[in-house]
Design a protein around this motif. Structure first.
Motif, short mmCIF file in Angstrom:
data_model
loop_
_atom_site.label_atom_id
_atom_site.label_comp_id
_atom_site.label_asym_id
_atom_site.label_seq_id
_atom_site.Cartn_x
_atom_site.Cartn_y
_atom_site.Cartn_z
N TYR A 1 0.81 -1.22 0.00
CA TYR A 1 0.00 0.00 0.00
C TYR A 1 0.84 1.27 0.00
N PHE A 2 1.82 1.35 0.90
CA PHE A 2 2.65 2.55 0.95
C PHE A 2 3.50 2.68 -0.31
N ASP A 3 4.04 1.57 -0.83
CA ASP A 3 4.84 1.65 -2.05
C ASP A 3 4.02 2.19 -3.22
N ARG A 4 2.79 1.72 -3.39
CA ARG A 4 1.94 2.23 -4.47
C ARG A 4 1.64 3.71 -4.27
N LEU B 1 3.42 5.96 -2.58
CA LEU B 1 4.64 6.74 -2.81
C LEU B 1 4.99 6.82 -4.29
N ALA B 2 4.75 5.75 -5.04
CA ALA B 2 5.02 5.78 -6.48
C ALA B 2 4.12 6.80 -7.18
N ALA B 3 2.90 6.96 -6.69
CA ALA B 3 1.96 7.90 -7.28
C ALA B 3 2.19 9.34 -6.81
N HIS B 4 3.01 9.53 -5.76
CA HIS B 4 3.27 10.85 -5.18
C HIS B 4 4.77 11.04 -4.96
N PRO B 5 5.54 11.10 -6.06
CA PRO B 5 7.01 11.11 -5.93
C PRO B 5 7.60 12.34 -5.25
N GLY B 6 6.89 13.45 -5.15
CA GLY B 6 7.44 14.65 -4.54
C GLY B 6 7.28 14.72 -3.03
N VAL B 7 6.63 13.72 -2.44
CA VAL B 7 6.35 13.73 -1.01
C VAL B 7 7.60 13.32 -0.23
N THR B 8 7.85 13.96 0.89
CA THR B 8 8.93 13.56 1.78
C THR B 8 8.43 12.39 2.62
N ALA B 9 9.06 11.23 2.45
CA ALA B 9 8.65 10.00 3.15
C ALA B 9 9.68 9.66 4.21
N ILE B 10 9.23 9.67 5.47
CA ILE B 10 10.11 9.38 6.60
C ILE B 10 9.73 8.02 7.17
N GLY B 11 10.62 7.06 7.04
CA GLY B 11 10.41 5.76 7.65
C GLY B 11 10.61 5.86 9.15
N VAL B 12 9.69 5.30 9.91
CA VAL B 12 9.78 5.30 11.37
C VAL B 12 10.00 3.84 11.78
N ALA B 13 11.13 3.59 12.43
CA ALA B 13 11.53 2.20 12.70
C ALA B 13 12.25 2.10 14.03
N TRP B 14 12.31 0.89 14.52
CA TRP B 14 13.17 0.59 15.67
C TRP B 14 14.50 0.13 15.13
N SER B 15 15.59 0.51 15.79
CA SER B 15 16.93 0.19 15.29
C SER B 15 17.13 -1.30 15.10
N GLY B 16 16.46 -2.12 15.91
CA GLY B 16 16.58 -3.57 15.77
C GLY B 16 15.97 -4.11 14.49
N GLY B 17 15.27 -3.27 13.73
CA GLY B 17 14.66 -3.71 12.48
C GLY B 17 15.55 -3.56 11.27
N PHE C 1 17.56 -7.24 2.90
CA PHE C 1 16.54 -8.01 2.20
C PHE C 1 16.60 -7.67 0.73
N ALA C 2 16.08 -8.56 -0.07
CA ALA C 2 16.08 -8.38 -1.51
C ALA C 2 15.07 -7.29 -1.88
N VAL C 3 15.56 -6.22 -2.48
CA VAL C 3 14.69 -5.13 -2.93
C VAL C 3 14.01 -5.59 -4.22
N GLU C 4 12.71 -5.35 -4.29
CA GLU C 4 11.93 -5.74 -5.46
C GLU C 4 11.58 -4.51 -6.29
N ALA C 5 11.18 -4.73 -7.53
CA ALA C 5 10.94 -3.64 -8.48
C ALA C 5 9.91 -2.63 -7.96
N HIS C 6 8.92 -3.05 -7.20
CA HIS C 6 7.89 -2.14 -6.72
C HIS C 6 8.30 -1.35 -5.48
N ASP C 7 9.39 -1.73 -4.82
CA ASP C 7 9.82 -1.05 -3.59
C ASP C 7 10.24 0.38 -3.89
#
Length: 184
Positions: free
Chosen positions: A137-140, A142-158, A162-168
Motif C-alpha cells: 500500500y505505501f509503495d503504491r 509513494l510511487a503515485a506521489h514522488p514529490g512527497v517527503t517520506a520518513i520511515g519510522v523504525a526501531w533500530s533492531g529492524g 533483504f532483496a529489494v523488489e521492483a515495486h519497492d
C-alpha cells in the motif's frame, strides 16, 4: 535482532515474521517506553524543520511507534483491498471511529495529499528501503506521489538486509530511536 538461523534475505515473508516476533518481544520490555521517548524528540525536531502543511501519519499497530501526539495538521491512510490502493483522509486527532478495508483505524475526513508522510517500518535497509506488512500500500502510494517527503519510522533492531523488489520505493529518510538515516 538477526541470528545465524535468520531467514535468507530473499525470503521476505520469513524476515517479516521474525521481525514482527522480535518487535512484539521488544514492546513487552521497559526499554520500549524509553525507545518511544528517544524517537519522539528527534522526530518533533525534524518535523519542525520540514514544516509540513499536512502530515500523513499512521494508526500504530502492536509495537509500532505512536505518532498520535504530533501537533501538525494530520491525515490517516485508508487502504482499499479491491482494487488495492491507499489514500489519506484528514484527521482531527480524535479517536478514529472508522476502519479501512484492512481493519485499521482511520479518519473519516476529506481525501487529501500530505506533503510529508511517516511510514511505519517492520524492517529497513540503510539504502532507505522498507519492509512492511506485505500489501504494498505505501509503495503504491509513494510511487503515485514522488514529490512527497517520506520518513520511515523504525526501531533500530529492524535493520536488516533483504532483496529489494521492483515495486519497492526508497524512503527520503529513516528515523530510529538511535539515529536519523539519510540514504544516498
Amino acid at each position: 535482532m538477526r541470528t545465524d538461523m535468520s531467514p535468507d534475505p530473499s525470503d521476505r515473508p520469513a524476515l517479516r515474521r521474525d521481525l514482527l516476533a522480535a518487535r512484539r518481544a521488544f514492546a513487552a520490555t521497559p526499554a520500549f517506553l524509553s525507545a518511544q521517548a528517544a524517537l519522539a524528540a528527534p522526530l518533533a525536531a525534524l518535523l519542525a524543520r520540514l514544516e509540513p502543511g499536512l502530515l500523513g501519519v499512521y494508526w500504530p499497530l502492536a509495537g509500532e511507534f505512536d505518532p498520535g501526539a504530533l501537533r501538525w495538521p494530520r491525515a490517516l491512510p485508508f487502504a482499499r483491498r479491491e482494487p488495492a490502493g491507499m489514500a489519506y483522509r484528514r484527521w482531527d486527532g480524535g479517536a478514529p471511529a472508522a476502519r479501512d478495508e484492512c481493519g485499521i483505524a482511520t479518519a473519516g475526513g476529506a481525501v487529501a495529499v500530505p506533503d510529508v508522510v511517516l511510514v511505519p517500518c517492520v524492517g529497513f535497509t540503510r539504502a532507505g528501503f522498507r519492509l512492511g506488512y506485505g500489501g504494498g500500500y505505501f509503495d503504491r502510494w509513494l510511487a503515485a506521489h514522488p514529490g512527497v517527503t517520506a520518513i520511515g519510522v523504525a526501531w533500530s533492531g529492524g535493520e536488516v538486509d533483504f532483496a529489494v523488489e521492483a515495486h519497492d520505493r526508497a524512503l527520503t529518510l529513516i528515523l530510529t530511536e538511535r539515529e536519523l538515516i539519510a540514504p544516498d
